[in-house]
Write an enzyme that holds these catalytic residues in place. Sequence first.
Site, PDB file in Angstrom:
ATOM      1  CG  ASP A 222      -6.645  -2.533  -3.750  1.00 47.93           C
ATOM      2  OD1 ASP A 222      -7.061  -1.460  -3.287  1.00 47.93           O
ATOM      3  OD2 ASP A 222      -5.446  -2.870  -3.729  1.00 47.93           O
TER       4      ASP A 222
ATOM      5  CB  SER B 198      -0.955  -0.052   1.197  1.00 48.03           C
ATOM      6  OG  SER B 198      -1.962   0.920   1.081  1.00 48.03           O
TER       7      SER B 198
ATOM      8  CG  HIS C 136      -5.984  -1.828  -0.014  1.00 46.71           C
ATOM      9  ND1 HIS C 136      -5.033  -1.587  -0.973  1.00 46.71           N
ATOM     10  CD2 HIS C 136      -5.539  -1.213   1.115  1.00 46.71           C
ATOM     11  CE1 HIS C 136      -4.071  -0.860  -0.468  1.00 46.71           C
ATOM     12  NE2 HIS C 136      -4.341  -0.621   0.806  1.00 46.71           N
TER      13      HIS C 136
END
Length: 401
Positions: A341, A187, A371
């Site tokens: 995501d 991320s 995610h």
Amino acid sequence: LLLLLLLLPLAALVLRTVLLGLPSYEIPPGVNQPAKLRLVLAVLLGTAALGKILEKTGLCSQINFGRYVRQGRRLRVDPKLFIQDLQFNKVPVRVYQPKATLHGQRRGIIFFHGGGWVFGSLDTYEKVCRYISRESESVVVSVQYRLAPEHKYPAAYEDCLNATIHFMRNIEHYGVDPARISVCGDSAGGNLAAAVSQTLAGRSDLPKLRAQILIYPGLQALDFNLPSYQQNRGVPLLFRERAAFFALQYLNGDASHMQEVLKGSHIPPDMRLKYKKWVSPDNVPEKFKVRGVKPLRPTDFMAEVYETVKRFCEPNLCPLLAEDAIVHQLPESFILTCEYDVLRDDGLLYKKRLEDNGVRVTWYHLEDGFHGIISLYDYGGLSFPSGKRGLDSVVNFLKGL
């Protein structure tokens, strides 16, 4: 009893917020273990609601409460690893070294945690880093970079870069092969890994990075209406609005222009045209658009908003915008994406850019992933097998280096 009577209204308010909020989020049919994901979402919504109440009462900020809840805890001694907390060039790090005897030198992995540049810590990612170190028999350095909004861009990037350079210059202390050093992150950490990798590309005074490992990275803030942002706007654990909110918190700690950024009013038309060759739905494979994508009418440019966010066009903040001269020097890459995501297309677009510039890319796509799923690979009763599958794909890639 008095304390219980005082807490009951607060608990009722939090529960009401959670129950009202759940229907507004979407759990697609193909997502991994939807019932478990709803429970995780309920916990996150409850945390956010309680944090908001505490902020209004002046007890603590919502962000600090969220950090406290997400903090995690230091685990018991691992019989297979030697773990120590150090500082690399004044940046706190945690070093994981396998205890097993190895003939020769080990791989070295510098790991940058996720959390939208706002959340996350060494303890939060303790399980993930232990797993990578044990299973790949590598030395892992987890970096505790400074968090936003207290520390704005480029603080996190600078911490990650400085820690990486320090490690590269002192690898003899850790038995690491200078030809097998990689950066890794998920991320926001994937963003930082990509930025550090670009900065070190072509440096002759340091060992050349062996690989960059990007786990559902966020790599641009020009277009929050790419197909994956539209399709997964309400899918946990990262919503479209939160993606923009986190980027703005990291940039300058000011999310007052979030709606304009979401609409795309923050980028001048000539600049949008310049970057269209890299940031465009046209570069997303057609099979990823089957869940429905609406062509959007261009919004009016707002110069006053651009003035506050123009650093979004810096590659150290948005690595997808780096020039080809840098990209073609990048090391072998691993990119993991998840179907459900909002950041999926950031990874897909970067994959194309790397391949177009002759960089070898290993791509792993979790068809039922969302995610943040990697961090939930071992989450007690709420563990997600797909998370472990994704983490194992990272380990397998490392073993091949």
